[in-house]
Scaffold this motif. Sequence first.
Motif, PDB file in Angstrom:
ATOM      1  N   ASN A 275      48.086  22.171  72.974  1.00 52.08           N
ATOM      2  CA  ASN A 275      47.445  20.900  72.655  1.00 52.08           C
ATOM      3  C   ASN A 275      46.893  20.230  73.908  1.00 52.08           C
ATOM      4  O   ASN A 275      45.795  19.669  73.900  1.00 52.08           O
ATOM      5  N   ASP A 276      47.650  20.314  75.001  1.00 51.84           N
ATOM      6  CA  ASP A 276      47.197  19.698  76.253  1.00 51.84           C
ATOM      7  C   ASP A 276      45.906  20.340  76.747  1.00 51.84           C
ATOM      8  O   ASP A 276      44.988  19.645  77.203  1.00 51.84           O
ATOM      9  N   VAL A 277      45.821  21.662  76.656  1.00 52.30           N
ATOM     10  CA  VAL A 277      44.621  22.328  77.162  1.00 52.30           C
ATOM     11  C   VAL A 277      43.423  22.051  76.249  1.00 52.30           C
ATOM     12  O   VAL A 277      42.288  21.908  76.714  1.00 52.30           O
TER      13      VAL A 277
ATOM     14  N   TYR B  55      47.218  32.892  72.486  1.00 54.64           N
ATOM     15  CA  TYR B  55      47.643  34.014  73.320  1.00 54.64           C
ATOM     16  C   TYR B  55      47.594  33.685  74.806  1.00 54.64           C
ATOM     17  O   TYR B  55      47.819  34.556  75.632  1.00 54.64           O
ATOM     18  N   GLY B  56      47.260  32.448  75.158  1.00 54.81           N
ATOM     19  CA  GLY B  56      47.279  32.064  76.560  1.00 54.81           C
ATOM     20  C   GLY B  56      45.898  31.712  77.080  1.00 54.81           C
ATOM     21  O   GLY B  56      44.946  31.527  76.327  1.00 54.81           O
TER      22      GLY B  56
ATOM     23  N   ILE C  97      42.494  31.943  74.911  1.00 51.51           N
ATOM     24  CA  ILE C  97      42.439  33.186  74.148  1.00 51.51           C
ATOM     25  C   ILE C  97      43.254  33.018  72.867  1.00 51.51           C
ATOM     26  O   ILE C  97      44.432  32.652  72.905  1.00 51.51           O
ATOM     27  N   PHE C  98      42.606  33.280  71.743  1.00 51.57           N
ATOM     28  CA  PHE C  98      43.261  33.234  70.440  1.00 51.57           C
ATOM     29  C   PHE C  98      43.163  34.606  69.764  1.00 51.57           C
ATOM     30  O   PHE C  98      42.339  35.448  70.144  1.00 51.57           O
TER      31      PHE C  98
ATOM     32  N   HIS D 297      41.500  39.782  65.249  1.00 52.05           N
ATOM     33  CA  HIS D 297      40.495  39.874  66.306  1.00 52.05           C
ATOM     34  C   HIS D 297      40.728  38.784  67.353  1.00 52.05           C
ATOM     35  O   HIS D 297      41.171  37.685  67.037  1.00 52.05           O
ATOM     36  N   PHE D 298      40.387  39.119  68.596  1.00 46.86           N
ATOM     37  CA  PHE D 298      40.482  38.115  69.651  1.00 46.86           C
ATOM     38  C   PHE D 298      39.278  37.181  69.592  1.00 46.86           C
ATOM     39  O   PHE D 298      38.162  37.590  69.291  1.00 46.86           O
TER      40      PHE D 298
END
Length: 460
Positions: A47-49, A150-151, A158-159, A166-167
């Motif tokens: 959420n912060d990002v 995913y980071g 990245i989701f 799928h990325f």
Amino acid sequence: MKAIYIYKYLMISFIALLLVSCTSTEVDAKFDQNATERLSARQKELNDVLLSSAEGWKAVYYTDSTQLGGWTHLFKFLPEGKVDMASDFTLGTDTDTKTYRSQYEIQAGSTASLVFTTGNRIHLLSDANNYPTSALKAKGYLGDFQFFYYGQKNGDIIFRTNRNGHFLRFVKATAQDWTDLPKNTPVIDGLRGNAASPLFRIMETNDGVATHQFDFDYNPNARFGTATSLDLGSQEAYDVAFAFTPTGVVSKLPVVVKGQKLTNFLYDSTTANFVATGTNGVSATIKFRNEPTRLTEDYKLLMPQSGNNVYAYIYSITKAESANSALFLSLLASTEAAAGTGLFINRIQPWFNNADGTSYIEYRFSTVANPTVVAARVYHYFTIKTDATAKTVTLQPGVWKSTATAASPAIAAPAFMKALDDQFMNPSGLYFARTQVSGYTGYTLTSTTTPFRLVLYSFQ
């Protein structure tokens, strides 16, 4: 004995390593939170990002690049779970790039995930009732509105998508991205064409020495195209999966010409061409064309010696096909508007070589209130003329009737039907050809002189 000493030595070494690892401050730090606390921290991190980018985030979302192109989405995440969103998604002929506000949540599961909880532009790709091809009926655009976190990498988020794994990458958006998004619309329209655009497309490649032509079949709803070589004996073919920019289209799947991978096609609004340029004279160009790239013998199916054949435009089956031209759809809409309140054309059904020797087009009307019930019918009789050189069929107009009974009297031609019906009765003829559809056998009737084409269901 030596083996015993070696074994003891290895055991002592292993225990020493284990003791060192157990006293590692790094590992202690990692496990000083339980699973729930770690997941909560992960949610907060996401959420912060999301909130950290002043102009939000941009994602070009390819749901399945084997059959679909990409859609550009812009997101600006706000406090209290609000998000402003815009996209270049096209519904019919309308590309709506306006910004809409909705809600989002950071949910916990096996990992933290971003979920768009109320309807917005991203949901258009997951609506099963909204599909770009007959093969995707009841599947929509294969899109998602839940994305697993995913980071981060190089400032991007990245989701992974929930539906197909799928990325998906979110990159920081700029103010210019929001300003430029509406500029995608004329490029989208340029590749799709309009009611006056030629119906046929080719892709022409240049390897620096010679040019080669490909039949280019493009579905503007799916943003996906296939180029098939027109060179005799060649099996060369390319798929392209397009996403739009203010200056052209970018294909996730490259066109390879003399070893060079061409993906960026710039739009020339003067010529309506899309040109990808490499080095040393290498290029690929997508352009419109007035004539079919291939003429078929399918017109022979309509000749008297082929016997009775019946085809139909069917509202619930063929109207969604991308091969229906803008001119056909606009004439269909204007005819329905003139027919009377609540009426629409359920079927346009050409009957060729009936048992009594007649041929006619049956126009069936239904009401919006009872779409499966026939409210009215009119029949336009015709005779058939074919041209073996041009590979065309001409429907020569005869009388109009209110029934298909040979003895029934003729009626006056319905004035509101004229503009649509004239396209079928084109004195210069029509092309008739098998077309690629899913779930049934389909053909197209295409004017030789206007950008008029419709897809027909074959009952044979």
